[in-house]
Enzyme design. Structure first.
Site, PDB file in Angstrom:
ATOM      1  N   GLY A  36       0.811  -1.222   0.000  1.00  0.00           N
ATOM      2  CA  GLY A  36       0.000   0.000   0.000  1.00  0.00           C
ATOM      3  C   GLY A  36       0.842   1.269   0.000  1.00  0.00           C
ATOM      4  O   GLY A  36       2.053   1.228  -0.210  1.00  0.00           O
ATOM      5  N   LEU A  38       0.646   3.674  -2.187  1.00  0.00           N
ATOM      6  CA  LEU A  38       1.160   3.507  -3.551  1.00  0.00           C
ATOM      7  C   LEU A  38       1.718   4.794  -4.139  1.00  0.00           C
ATOM      8  O   LEU A  38       1.222   5.884  -3.845  1.00  0.00           O
ATOM      9  CB  LEU A  38       0.035   2.968  -4.439  1.00  0.00           C
ATOM     10  CG  LEU A  38      -0.622   1.678  -3.933  1.00  0.00           C
ATOM     11  CD1 LEU A  38      -1.737   1.247  -4.888  1.00  0.00           C
ATOM     12  CD2 LEU A  38       0.398   0.563  -3.765  1.00  0.00           C
ATOM     13  N   HIS A  39       2.744   4.639  -4.949  1.00  0.00           N
ATOM     14  CA  HIS A  39       3.318   5.756  -5.696  1.00  0.00           C
ATOM     15  C   HIS A  39       3.500   5.322  -7.148  1.00  0.00           C
ATOM     16  O   HIS A  39       3.129   4.207  -7.527  1.00  0.00           O
ATOM     17  CB  HIS A  39       4.645   6.192  -5.069  1.00  0.00           C
ATOM     18  CG  HIS A  39       5.599   5.054  -4.835  1.00  0.00           C
ATOM     19  ND1 HIS A  39       6.161   4.324  -5.860  1.00  0.00           N
ATOM     20  CD2 HIS A  39       6.050   4.497  -3.684  1.00  0.00           C
ATOM     21  CE1 HIS A  39       6.944   3.395  -5.369  1.00  0.00           C
ATOM     22  NE2 HIS A  39       6.885   3.450  -4.043  1.00  0.00           N
ATOM     23  N   GLY A  41       5.871   4.290  -8.772  1.00  0.00           N
ATOM     24  CA  GLY A  41       6.603   3.031  -8.959  1.00  0.00           C
ATOM     25  C   GLY A  41       5.660   1.843  -8.966  1.00  0.00           C
ATOM     26  O   GLY A  41       5.736   0.960  -9.833  1.00  0.00           O
ATOM     27  N   HIS A  42       4.739   1.813  -8.004  1.00  0.00           N
ATOM     28  CA  HIS A  42       3.752   0.731  -7.973  1.00  0.00           C
ATOM     29  C   HIS A  42       2.882   0.738  -9.232  1.00  0.00           C
ATOM     30  O   HIS A  42       2.576  -0.307  -9.798  1.00  0.00           O
ATOM     31  CB  HIS A  42       2.826   0.876  -6.759  1.00  0.00           C
ATOM     32  CG  HIS A  42       3.506   0.748  -5.432  1.00  0.00           C
ATOM     33  ND1 HIS A  42       3.748   1.830  -4.618  1.00  0.00           N
ATOM     34  CD2 HIS A  42       3.987  -0.325  -4.772  1.00  0.00           C
ATOM     35  CE1 HIS A  42       4.343   1.425  -3.503  1.00  0.00           C
ATOM     36  NE2 HIS A  42       4.502   0.115  -3.572  1.00  0.00           N
ATOM     37  N   GLN A 187      14.948  -8.823  -3.202  1.00  0.00           N
ATOM     38  CA  GLN A 187      13.614  -9.426  -3.084  1.00  0.00           C
ATOM     39  C   GLN A 187      13.179 -10.042  -4.411  1.00  0.00           C
ATOM     40  O   GLN A 187      12.667 -11.161  -4.463  1.00  0.00           O
ATOM     41  CB  GLN A 187      12.622  -8.350  -2.661  1.00  0.00           C
ATOM     42  CG  GLN A 187      11.159  -8.777  -2.759  1.00  0.00           C
ATOM     43  CD  GLN A 187      10.231  -7.698  -2.244  1.00  0.00           C
ATOM     44  OE1 GLN A 187      10.086  -7.521  -1.050  1.00  0.00           O
ATOM     45  NE2 GLN A 187       9.608  -6.959  -3.147  1.00  0.00           N
TER      46      GLN A 187
END
Lengths: 314, 314
Positions: A36, A38-39, A41-42, A187
């Site tokens: 969550g 969000l920016h 990038g998301h 990741q």
């Protein structure tokens, strides 16, 4: 022009049922897991997912299992309503926002016969990195080598928590394609390896880093920077870009590249957690650049820890 | 009367494709993972699966990931042709026998760019419990508490290997229901917990132990017993039955029950690895029987290690 509105699903079984019913109709499912706040990038991950699949699921879930007790779980920023608006405004929108309340609450489990610790006993909070408080949660996915270096050094339970919650989400959402940001490079590699080693029938896409105008990699944590630190933080991407350019010009000695970068960031006031040039797949440190590497850094400005990286493919 | 003949599938992708195509036609899939050398106990798992699902997949795969270097991987018995005949003769037969060659060979992986150890370098054999020989396999599923006691004491990598290969098989076969034998009680509970904790959309069935006429629990390892040991080995189930009867008559002191059982088995020539009365779900030792427990034993006759158990529900 209003884009379509996402369905919000909070129940695991309902989520899985949705996917299965859509797949039975011949659709492929793309999935973007997020915590969550969000920016851009998301949103770029969502756009990449649109290129890979017919329907898009975005999960919004702050996973307690990847935070240590001393980390910033309780202050992790959130803005659910804002997130939904942003997702609805992405070209093509998203089909489902999966927003579970607690992925570690097994109250309805066939196993829960009262011998389990339950949600109330644990004060309603799952701190699953400390297994005794995890309401009996005890299955963990480990990616034993990749989880150790880089961020794994200062955050020893982090990738165990990430791999485990991503496995849970994969098993609930049952997607065909998932998109992870390369900003969280370790990741991304861990998930890729996990998908291979555990034979998930899922394609893993790595999405390029999205940056602010001054080069700072987008992150939900950027809002925590003081205005002065926000300015100084651009030194991170400046240092990485410079290393990339120098490497392309022939500087293949990693120690030299790293020292220069550390100097740039330190002079701007950043405290280096790590700065390493590693193999793109094994994430093992490299001394001389001979094959594709990635220069990864973690830097604190004030109390805010930022990570960034640049791939160097000579 | 000839039953239907199983299709034999060796390829992961083909296996997953089969399930998806059958599910799209409205079928549910039952799955029985085995290491082959099938006996009546396995066939009874298949029969139980028939009660749960429309179509049945049986896997035959000796998983190197669960054997220690000093264990009996190389001498584990096998009879693929005999296995197929047995499966074809089960009422209702089975639909697919999944018989992969090597579940740890990632030769075609998107990740394998030459930096991975490959099958030839490792001598063609995966000994994945020793991670450095695992061709880069490094993702493992741990069920951290349940894996520790009972068989976990003498076989420290065993359940890591079991949980991992079962996860792989679940992700390849994508079943709706799986059937495990309660003879491997700890394994059954570990899989059940793993399915819950990792949110697999799968129902786990525990199937009752099938015994020889003299009570010996069926096992692929029974054929390794000398004729004399084969006779003596019936002391195991005799000791467990007696404990069950005594508990039902009011003996709830576990130490007493265990001592009597150990005496019975030892007098017959068995060497006890462990004999423990534990909670049926947590598998934690119990001193006094107040809730459902299970009496689990591991016993060696000669070089053959046998396990057995009895549930006691007072």
């Amino acid at each position: 022009m209003a884009a379509k509105e996402a369905i919000i699903i909070t129940d695991k079984d309902e989520m899985r049922k949705w996917t299965r019913s859509m797949r039975a109709q011949g659709n492929t499912i793309g999935f973007v897991p997020t915590m969550g706040y969000l920016h851009q990038g998301h949103l770029s991950l969502v756009q990449d997912a649109h290129n890979q699949a017919d329907l898009i699921v975005v999960s919004i879930y702050v996973n307690p299992g990847q935070f240590s007790p001393n980390e910033d779980l309780s202050t992790y920023p959130s803005d659910f309503q804002g997130d939904i608006e942003k997702l609805n405004s992405v070209p093509g929108g998203v089909d489902v926002v999966f927003n579970p309340k607690n992925l570690y609450d097994y109250g309805n489990s066939q196993i829960g016969n009262g011998s389990e610790r339950n949600l109330e006993e644990s004060g309603g909070m799952v701190v699953s990195c400390v297994e005794d408080k995890g309401m009996g949660h005890e299955a963990w996915v480990r990616v034993e080598k990749l989880e150790k270096g880089l961020c794994g050094n200062s955050r020893p339970v982090f990738f165990r928590g990430v791999a485990t919650v991503v496995t849970k989400l994969f098993n609930i959402v049952e997607p065909d394609v998932v998109v992870f940001g390369k900003k969280d490079y370790q990741q991304w590699r861990i998930i890729q390896r996990m998908v291979r080693d555990l034979d998930f029938g899922i394609k893993v896409i790595g999405s390029e880093i999205v940056r602010e105008h001054d080069g700072l990699a987008m992150s939900s944590r950027n809002v925590k920077l003081s205005p002065a630190d926000r300015q100084r933080a651009s030194s991170i991407s400046r240092a990485l870009s410079r290393a990339q350019v120098e490497a392309e010009k022939g500087q293949v000695n990693c120690r030299e590249l790293i020292n220069t970068a550390i100097l740039t960031i330190s002079e701007a006031g950043g405290t280096i957690d790590y700065a390493e040039i590693v193999d793109q797949e094994s994430l093992e440190p490299v001394e001389t650049i001979k094959r594709p590497v990635v220069f990864c850094v973690a830097v604190c400005f004030g109390k805010v820890r930022l990570i960034d990286n640049v791939e160097i493919d000579l």
